[in-house]
Design a protein around this motif. Sequence first.
Motif, PDB file in Angstrom:
ATOM      1  N   THR A 108       0.834  -1.205   0.000  1.00  0.00           N
ATOM      2  CA  THR A 108       0.000   0.000   0.000  1.00  0.00           C
ATOM      3  C   THR A 108       0.867   1.254   0.000  1.00  0.00           C
ATOM      4  O   THR A 108       0.586   2.208  -0.727  1.00  0.00           O
ATOM      5  CB  THR A 108      -0.956   0.000   1.207  1.00  0.00           C
ATOM      6  N   ALA A 139       0.854   3.881  -3.042  1.00  0.00           N
ATOM      7  CA  ALA A 139       0.479   5.279  -2.808  1.00  0.00           C
ATOM      8  C   ALA A 139       1.593   6.222  -3.249  1.00  0.00           C
ATOM      9  O   ALA A 139       1.333   7.251  -3.894  1.00  0.00           O
ATOM     10  CB  ALA A 139       0.158   5.498  -1.331  1.00  0.00           C
ATOM     11  N   ARG A 140       2.821   5.877  -2.923  1.00  0.00           N
ATOM     12  CA  ARG A 140       3.954   6.732  -3.309  1.00  0.00           C
ATOM     13  C   ARG A 140       4.073   6.802  -4.837  1.00  0.00           C
ATOM     14  O   ARG A 140       4.245   7.877  -5.405  1.00  0.00           O
ATOM     15  CB  ARG A 140       5.233   6.186  -2.695  1.00  0.00           C
ATOM     16  N   SER A 161       4.236  -1.549  -6.808  1.00  0.00           N
ATOM     17  CA  SER A 161       3.948  -2.051  -5.455  1.00  0.00           C
ATOM     18  C   SER A 161       4.759  -3.292  -5.113  1.00  0.00           C
ATOM     19  O   SER A 161       5.009  -3.574  -3.950  1.00  0.00           O
ATOM     20  CB  SER A 161       2.463  -2.355  -5.306  1.00  0.00           C
ATOM     21  N   PHE A 201      -6.788   3.726   4.070  1.00  0.00           N
ATOM     22  CA  PHE A 201      -6.229   4.202   2.812  1.00  0.00           C
ATOM     23  C   PHE A 201      -7.334   4.656   1.872  1.00  0.00           C
ATOM     24  O   PHE A 201      -7.224   5.710   1.247  1.00  0.00           O
ATOM     25  CB  PHE A 201      -5.380   3.101   2.171  1.00  0.00           C
ATOM     26  N   VAL A 252      -7.923   8.366   0.238  1.00  0.00           N
ATOM     27  CA  VAL A 252      -8.041   8.592  -1.203  1.00  0.00           C
ATOM     28  C   VAL A 252      -9.349   9.319  -1.502  1.00  0.00           C
ATOM     29  O   VAL A 252      -9.382  10.250  -2.320  1.00  0.00           O
ATOM     30  CB  VAL A 252      -7.947   7.261  -1.981  1.00  0.00           C
ATOM     31  N   LEU A 276      -2.235  11.152  -1.230  1.00  0.00           N
ATOM     32  CA  LEU A 276      -1.519   9.894  -1.462  1.00  0.00           C
ATOM     33  C   LEU A 276      -0.128   9.947  -0.835  1.00  0.00           C
ATOM     34  O   LEU A 276       0.338   8.967  -0.259  1.00  0.00           O
ATOM     35  CB  LEU A 276      -1.423   9.602  -2.962  1.00  0.00           C
ATOM     36  N   SER A 327      -0.562   9.508   2.889  1.00  0.00           N
ATOM     37  CA  SER A 327      -0.858   8.123   3.253  1.00  0.00           C
ATOM     38  C   SER A 327       0.374   7.240   3.074  1.00  0.00           C
ATOM     39  O   SER A 327       0.615   6.340   3.879  1.00  0.00           O
ATOM     40  CB  SER A 327      -2.043   7.586   2.461  1.00  0.00           C
ATOM     41  N   ALA A 328       1.188   7.503   2.043  1.00  0.00           N
ATOM     42  CA  ALA A 328       2.429   6.740   1.879  1.00  0.00           C
ATOM     43  C   ALA A 328       3.351   6.977   3.065  1.00  0.00           C
ATOM     44  O   ALA A 328       3.937   6.026   3.603  1.00  0.00           O
ATOM     45  CB  ALA A 328       3.124   7.137   0.573  1.00  0.00           C
TER      46      ALA A 328
END
Length: 155
Positions: free
Chosen positions: A22, A26-27, A50, A86, A90, A103, A106-107
């Motif tokens: 994840t 996200a990154r 990922s 997550f 988003v 994002l 969250s990363a």
Amino acid sequence: HEVFQKLLRAPVFGRFLQTLATARFARALALQMQVGESPLLGLKMACAASGNPVLEDCADELVSSLKGGETIVDSLKVTKFFPRTFLDMVRAGEESAHLPQMLERSANMYETDLDHAIDSFTALLEPLIMLVMGIIVGIMVVATMLPMMTLIQKL
């Protein structure tokens, strides 16, 4: 891929793998969107970045869902891979038109979570390693002393 799916269901290790995937997703998606890449291509590339085969298999499903008119968060829900937190982040990013920044946040959050999990795991593992080392040293001491004791008794 079946082995990886079984690993994802493992109690501790599965959560670790999901968090790692994840954070990477996200990154990668944040970077793609910041440079102006379309979400269709960005999602596909983020799935590949990922490093999770289960998520990579869902890339086409994500893109087709997005092409069908779904929002990004609804497309991500289809995979049933991402945690609720997550997805909520988003959704907030989509609604506020600040998805790349959300994002990125969250990363950062998931990477911090991973760092804490690894630190906790190593802190728990340390006493176990010391115990194993103690048992090995004890066996070696007994293995060297036992022949010496029988030799002394025979004298």
